[in-house]
Write a protein that holds these residues in place. Structure first.
Motif, PDB file in Angstrom:
ATOM      1  N   TYR A 210      34.511 119.436  61.250  1.00 25.71           N
ATOM      2  CA  TYR A 210      35.701 118.812  61.833  1.00 25.71           C
ATOM      3  C   TYR A 210      35.471 118.385  63.280  1.00 25.71           C
ATOM      4  O   TYR A 210      36.047 117.410  63.748  1.00 25.71           O
TER       5      TYR A 210
ATOM      6  N   SER B  41      41.215 120.634  64.077  1.00 33.49           N
ATOM      7  CA  SER B  41      40.651 120.418  62.733  1.00 33.49           C
ATOM      8  C   SER B  41      41.697 119.800  61.818  1.00 33.49           C
ATOM      9  O   SER B  41      41.421 118.840  61.096  1.00 33.49           O
TER      10      SER B  41
ATOM     11  N   THR C 236      42.312 116.187  62.555  1.00 31.29           N
ATOM     12  CA  THR C 236      41.312 115.253  62.018  1.00 31.29           C
ATOM     13  C   THR C 236      41.535 115.029  60.524  1.00 31.29           C
ATOM     14  O   THR C 236      41.155 113.992  59.993  1.00 31.29           O
ATOM     15  N   GLN C 237      42.168 116.004  59.849  1.00 33.57           N
ATOM     16  CA  GLN C 237      42.381 115.865  58.404  1.00 33.57           C
ATOM     17  C   GLN C 237      43.705 115.183  58.068  1.00 33.57           C
ATOM     18  O   GLN C 237      43.791 114.417  57.124  1.00 33.57           O
TER      19      GLN C 237
ATOM     20  N   ASP D 107      42.721 107.959  63.385  1.00 31.15           N
ATOM     21  CA  ASP D 107      42.084 106.636  63.470  1.00 31.15           C
ATOM     22  C   ASP D 107      43.129 105.533  63.622  1.00 31.15           C
ATOM     23  O   ASP D 107      42.808 104.428  64.037  1.00 31.15           O
TER      24      ASP D 107
ATOM     25  N   ARG E   4      34.066 114.956  63.056  1.00 30.93           N
ATOM     26  CA  ARG E   4      35.116 113.948  62.821  1.00 30.93           C
ATOM     27  C   ARG E   4      35.872 113.635  64.105  1.00 30.93           C
ATOM     28  O   ARG E   4      36.217 112.491  64.372  1.00 30.93           O
ATOM     29  N   LEU E   5      36.135 114.684  64.887  1.00 30.35           N
ATOM     30  CA  LEU E   5      36.874 114.496  66.131  1.00 30.35           C
ATOM     31  C   LEU E   5      36.033 113.663  67.108  1.00 30.35           C
ATOM     32  O   LEU E   5      36.545 112.743  67.754  1.00 30.35           O
TER      33      LEU E   5
ATOM     34  N   VAL F  24      36.146 110.049  66.003  1.00 28.23           N
ATOM     35  CA  VAL F  24      37.411 109.322  66.181  1.00 28.23           C
ATOM     36  C   VAL F  24      37.767 109.188  67.670  1.00 28.23           C
ATOM     37  O   VAL F  24      38.469 108.256  68.072  1.00 28.23           O
TER      38      VAL F  24
END
Lengths: 526, 83
Positions: free
Chosen positions: A301, A271, A274-275, A280, A304-305, A308
């Motif tokens: 999260y 998590s 990803t933040q 990316d 998001r993972l 990406v």
């Protein structure tokens, strides 16, 4: 009769098959081939034999992660010993308790942690010999016989001649948080480990071209996959230091630079990656498998993972230390934007059997919730020196021994288990299992504390907050900073409460017990 | 500089130490090495400072307790970045 392949056979077989391939890449950058790694482990094994370690003896490991600590693990296994790994930065009293509880015959310790062995345990236990890495050994005097790791160079690089281990022999003990305030030792056999590793072979299809990471500490059950799956397949194991492992901003670059193919960690670090990891901007195209386990992965999260890293196979692995991974779920290729509920823990692994028992003590009908029980080859032998706890942890059903996970689950329409929560006051945070009673026990050690209660609750996104409520002894002024500092001295970092509140007296139930429900309401209400 | 320190003090008290009194959070109190802030809270703080001051810390700075242990250290680094 076919010969059972032990955990240390994995290394020895690969050292024969692919001697020149890289086995372990230390956090320092040092790369060690299978031939050399096997020889290092043999030297450790020969030293252990020389100080009197015999098959079945426990040997402690209180070292940073790296090629040295891994050599110790395999050296211990090679001489038939049982390894007991701990967090070398944890309070010395906790580590001393663990090592004296299981009466380690010998131990390996980092110079910064030798104080663990400078006093005997509460039961008077002192290990016979302790080898120090990363500095000089203390001068001997009444305690253990100290040795410096430089002495390993003088040991033979060939395997000591000791009796082979069988499937039912104890291989390692992982200590987890215990309800009495003392850690408890989960005893795991050779076959507990190998049955799981074999399952990993089937599902993840590793080859000698894979590059695995070791993110979890060795006292954590995630390390079993990290260590033994690459060793079995002759793949490379990239060890992530304790320091780097927490640095979410640097781990994407680590994956890119080392062309990592298989990652495994708790969701919390993923998590954070990803933040803060600028994933990316990292080329992580080498990754093919990403496993996570230990706690619920907040969907925000996880999405998001997924976005990406669209090319990787993402697996949610579930299981307590007592069984290691027993259910698994493959995360779909796309996660709908509206989805908020966490993904299931999935279906039971092929080397395990499940049973869901409802409130009435009978197997729950499909779709109803109940306690999850697990049987099969990966299920623990028992708890070290605690036959009563061992007895309580199991039931017998259809002639088989089932372990009570303490987790409440429900099977959904597609046959996947949904995780609903824990039965008792045990919580999981950052993948670590925490017994709230152990936190309270540590808070009570503060001289100014009269009453202590630790509670846990989830906030939006799934994070678990640990909140402590204290009352002080007359005339004592307790403060947040002082209590955080006290906690840091007495608890591992992941158990330190996030927030504190101070009351003149804690609320009680009608039976005079601390009223946790009221405290929980107060905490949540702000 | 003193503005940055007061801002940091307010933020840390509000986000991580609710209930603590202001005078106990001194400029030189070790936050990371004494266990008051864990690595996750530190990352939250770093992310917040990056946003608030429109600056970027690299991984080396973020992992270095020389910068990120005390209010003094953090304020110095922020000052360098915006100055």
């Amino acid at each position: 009769m076919s010969t059972f392949t032990t955990l240390s056979d994995y290394l020895e077989n690969s050292a024969v098959r692919v001697p020149d391939r890289p086995a372990v890449i230390d956090p320092s950058g040092l790369s060690v081939s299978y031939r050399e790694f096997d020889q290092r482990a043999n030297r450790v094994a020969n030293w252990l034999v020389s100080v009197g370690v015999r098959p079945g003896d426990r040997v402690g490991i209180c070292l940073p992660k790296g090629v040295d600590s891994l050599s110790c693990i395999f050296g211990i296994l090679k001489c038939g010993g049982v390894y007991v790994p701990v967090d070398y930065t944890a309070p010395k009293e906790r580590n001393r308790y663990i090592f004296s509880n299981c009466q380690v015959k010998a131990a390996f310790v980092h110079r910064s942690a030798v104080a663990v062995f400078e006093e005997p345990g509460d039961n008077g236990h002192v290990p016979g010999a302790v080898m120090v890495f990363g500095g000089e050994a203390p001068s001997s005097g009444g305690g253990p016989a100290w040795a410096a790791s430089e002495g390993l160079a003088a040991q033979a690089a060939t395997r000591p001649d000791v009796p082979r281990r069988g499937p039912g022999d104890l291989a390692y003990i992982l200590y987890t948080s215990g309800s009495t305030g003392l850690p408890k030792g989960v005893m795991l056999s050779q076959e507990n480990g190998t049955s799981y590793v074999d399952w990993c072979t089937d599902v993840f299809r590793p080859t000698e071209n894979d590059r695995f990471t070791s993110h979890a500490p060795f006292h954590f059950d995630l390390s079993i996959l990290d260590i033994y799956v690459p060793m079995k397949h002759g793949a490379a194991l990239y060890v992530i230091s304790e320091e780097l492992g927490k640095n979410a901003a640097a781990l994407g670059t680590f994956i890119e630079q080392n062309r990592i193919t298989c990652w495994y960690s708790v969701p919390s670090i993923l998590s954070l990656m990803t933040q803060f990891g600028k994933l990316d901007q990292c080329d992580c195209s080498s990754l093919r498998i990403v496993n996570f386990a230990g706690e619920v992965f907040p969907v925000k999260y996880l999405r998001r993972l997924r976005e990406v890293w669209p090319h990787v196979e993402l697996y949610n692995l579930y299981g307590p230390t007592e069984t290691n991974v027993c259910t698994y779920y493959k995360v779909p290729d796309t996660i709908p934007p509206e989805r908020e509920e966490p993904y299931p823990i999935g279906k039971t692994c092929s080397h395990c059997k499940d049973l869901v028992i409802g409130d009435d003590g009978r197997p729950a009908p499909a779709g109803e919730e109940g306690l999850l029980y697990i049987a099969g080859k990966p299920v623990l032998m028992g708890y070290w020196a605690d036959p009563e706890r061992t007895e309580r942890a199991f039931i017998t059903h259809d002639g088989e021994r089932y372990y009570n996970t303490g987790d409440i689950v429900r099977r959904d329409e597609s046959g996947d288990f949904i995780f609903l929560g824990r039965k008792d006051r045990m919580v999981k945070r950052h993948g670590y299992r925490i017994e709230l009673g152990e936190i309270e026990a540590a808070l009570y050690k503060h001289p100014g504390v009269a009453e202590a209660a630790a509670i846990a609750y989830s906030v939006e996104g799934g994070a678990v907050i640990i909140h402590a409520v204290l009352s002080g002894k007359p005339g004592q002024q307790l403060g947040v900073i002082a209590m955080k500092q006290h906690s840091a001295k007495n608890l591992p970092a992941y158990m330190i409460p996030d927030t504190f509140a101070f009351l003149p007296k804690l609320p009680q139930t009608s039976t005079g017990k601390i009223d946790y429900q009221t405290l929980l309401k107060q905490a949540r209400g702000g | 500089m003193s503005d940055i320190k007061e801002y940091l003090r307010d933020y840390i008290l509000q986000e991580f130490l609710p209930g603590e009194s202001r005078e106990n959070l001194t400029d030189d109190l070790p936050l990371r090495t004494s266990g008051i802030l864990n690595s996750i809270k530190l990352l939250q703080l770093i992310g917040h400072l990056e946003e608030k001051y429109k600056i970027a810390f690299d991984a080396h700075e973020a992992g270095n307790v020389a910068y990120f242990d005390t209010i003094d250290g953090m304020a110095n680094l922020v000052e360098q970045k915006i100055g």
